[in-house]
Design a protein around this motif. Sequence first.
Motif, mmCIF file in Angstrom:
data_model
loop_
_atom_site.group_PDB
_atom_site.id
_atom_site.type_symbol
_atom_site.label_atom_id
_atom_site.label_comp_id
_atom_site.label_asym_id
_atom_site.label_seq_id
_atom_site.Cartn_x
_atom_site.Cartn_y
_atom_site.Cartn_z
ATOM 1 N N GLU A 151 -6.780 -0.304 5.820
ATOM 2 C CA GLU A 151 -6.230 0.946 5.344
ATOM 3 C C GLU A 151 -7.161 1.603 4.331
ATOM 4 O OE1 GLU A 151 -6.242 -1.242 2.025
ATOM 5 O OE2 GLU A 151 -5.411 -1.954 3.924
ATOM 6 N N GLU A 180 2.802 6.038 3.704
ATOM 7 C CA GLU A 180 1.901 5.469 4.699
ATOM 8 C C GLU A 180 1.930 6.319 5.963
ATOM 9 O OE1 GLU A 180 1.020 1.306 7.127
ATOM 10 O OE2 GLU A 180 2.838 1.522 5.944
ATOM 11 N N MET A 230 7.099 4.757 2.071
ATOM 12 C CA MET A 230 7.235 3.319 2.276
ATOM 13 C C MET A 230 8.594 2.836 1.783
ATOM 14 S SD MET A 230 3.366 2.081 1.328
ATOM 15 C CE MET A 230 3.755 0.368 1.652
ATOM 16 N N ILE A 237 -1.511 6.082 1.744
ATOM 17 C CA ILE A 237 -2.128 4.997 2.501
ATOM 18 C C ILE A 237 -2.258 5.450 3.949
ATOM 19 C CG2 ILE A 237 -1.897 2.596 3.238
ATOM 20 C CD1 ILE A 237 -0.081 2.242 0.739
ATOM 21 N N SER A 238 -3.473 5.427 4.459
ATOM 22 C CA SER A 238 -3.705 5.833 5.844
ATOM 23 C C SER A 238 -4.356 4.672 6.590
ATOM 24 C CB SER A 238 -4.587 7.084 5.916
ATOM 25 O OG SER A 238 -5.811 6.879 5.248
ATOM 26 N N SER A 239 -3.764 4.316 7.729
ATOM 27 C CA SER A 239 -4.297 3.214 8.519
ATOM 28 C C SER A 239 -5.372 3.729 9.463
ATOM 29 C CB SER A 239 -3.182 2.529 9.307
ATOM 30 O OG SER A 239 -2.507 3.461 10.134
#
Length: 624
Positions: free
Chosen positions: A109, A87, A92, A133-135
Amino acid sequence: MRKISLLLALSSSIFAEAIVLEPINIEDSPINTPSYEVSQTLAKETRSISLTDKLEQDISFNKTSIGNGNEGISFRGLDFKATEYVEDGIPMYRSTGGLIDTNFNMTNENILINDGSGVSSTGVSAMGGEVEISSSVPTKELEVKLGTTLSTNDEFYYTTLGSAINDYYIQADASYYHRSNWELSDDFNPTITQRKGKRVNSDKEQKNFSLKVGTFINDNLHVAAKVSVSKADYGLEPNIEASSMNHWARYTRVDPKELSSYYLYLDYDYEDFKFSLRTYYDDYQDKYVIYDDISYTSHGSVVTYDDSRLGTIFNTTRKKGSSKSSFIFLSERNEHIRLGGGMLKATTKLDTFKSSLLHVEQLSDIFELEAALSYTLMKEHEASGGSAAKKMDDKDALDGQLKLSYTENKSSLYISGARKSRMPAMAEMFVFFGPTNQNLKPERSWQYSAGYKYDISKKTAINFDIYYYDIEDLIVDKGSGFINQGDAKHYGAELRVNTKEFDKNYIRVSYTYAHTQDDNDEDLILVPNHKLIAQDTITITDKINAFLSYTYVSSQYSYNFPSYANTLNKIDDYSLFDAQLSYTFKKELSARLGVKNITDENYEWQYGFPAEGRSFYISLELKL
């Protein structure tokens, strides 16, 4: 000492040549590692709330068991611990069982699946690829999103608040999930432990909150910090087929499970170089409450797992001309403490160090070469109580990867070969409830893959991938503890076709064939040979869309967990039909009405664990 020297020597050689750079981004090159997006739109169309739900929309992933009725997710039939989840550049949190909690809820996300044929953001890609996973980061002075989805089985509420003013930004996300015992199919046949209607002990409540603040000090320097908190309590559904089980296996609840994470980010650009630093700390606790009977009113043992993780990743990148080189160093300490259950306190601390070299070279206008080398060392820092029967030997692995890509006009082709490893998880070595096996060897594999992509037209594309994995020292659970059983083979093919040739339809069809077997010629558990997903988004008017989905999963095999019988049980194949109608009132407000499992299919995702029957839902979302 020799292994530490090798690690330091690798690091020193990099700095001596001034090779400094960030981890390679797979989106930087149009012919780099195949990656498949699980879009936010698809998540809404399929009412996918948890990460497991979202990944199941890709044919490479299937639901699997992580023990005691907990659901996990598996990539191409590999162990669920074989996939890396990252992330915003930070791996994570993994619990003592090597578990990434893919059942937690994420609302803001983007998810990208790296199939593992090329390099990843942390070095040689993991055996099971990488989920990136990119916010989202706000770009306006005020951004607000409010949403809810209510079904006949559960309810989910979420909100996002963001603001970007001058060079500063702040992003807050909160969500709440609640589920009473969900409804089985009307065709379900009752057993001693499960009647028709509501699934026993299937309730769940989960709360999530995160806050991220950052600033762009200048055009070259970005600094940010993030804190996130997740808390849940839920029941572990009992196996309806196991006639004799201890109370731990049958009548258990997790109350509570809590994870608090604290992240720091720093990114700096200087001429051809990019520097990146990530520091992270996680504090995790869960309590297993073992009840006396199916009434769940009185209980005996309470077992608490109290874990923490502290880590740092330093990435340096240099991009010059047609080449890009990277050095990545990871240092991480994991601590695990088990209390209760009528046993001695068990404490284990492990240190992990990983150094990686990555390089991507554009050989010509049509050829590109990726190469990676990673060295990982795991050492026992401290063990006491139930974990200190024998000191763990140091474990190390040297992994390498090569990939050649070709692209021209409408098509691209790649071939890849890699030597990869998976370190044993803490719970696999120390077990905490039985005989320890600190000297488990890492799983190792030779992995080969090839793929072809062709744009038939501007509106239609086809992807075809094949793979072969040869795994040594496979780690398996034999009930009394984990062992290195022997070898296993995984091979298969994946086909994806997307088209918008019809003006009103966006059609996606994907199919995979997967074959797995161990050195006894037995199928590995919970790996279907066939999976087919067909989806169509239909534009009815400018404001109204319809979504239709069909999923077929072939038969597979499963142990009768947790009876610890080693006989394999066959799970029947099943088909699922879903439908949804969406309406956009205006740009800021939308609504969705849908049904999942239209035919009320009665099926099991694991032997003895039936799945949900038909359910109806409505979703609303407001953006300001």
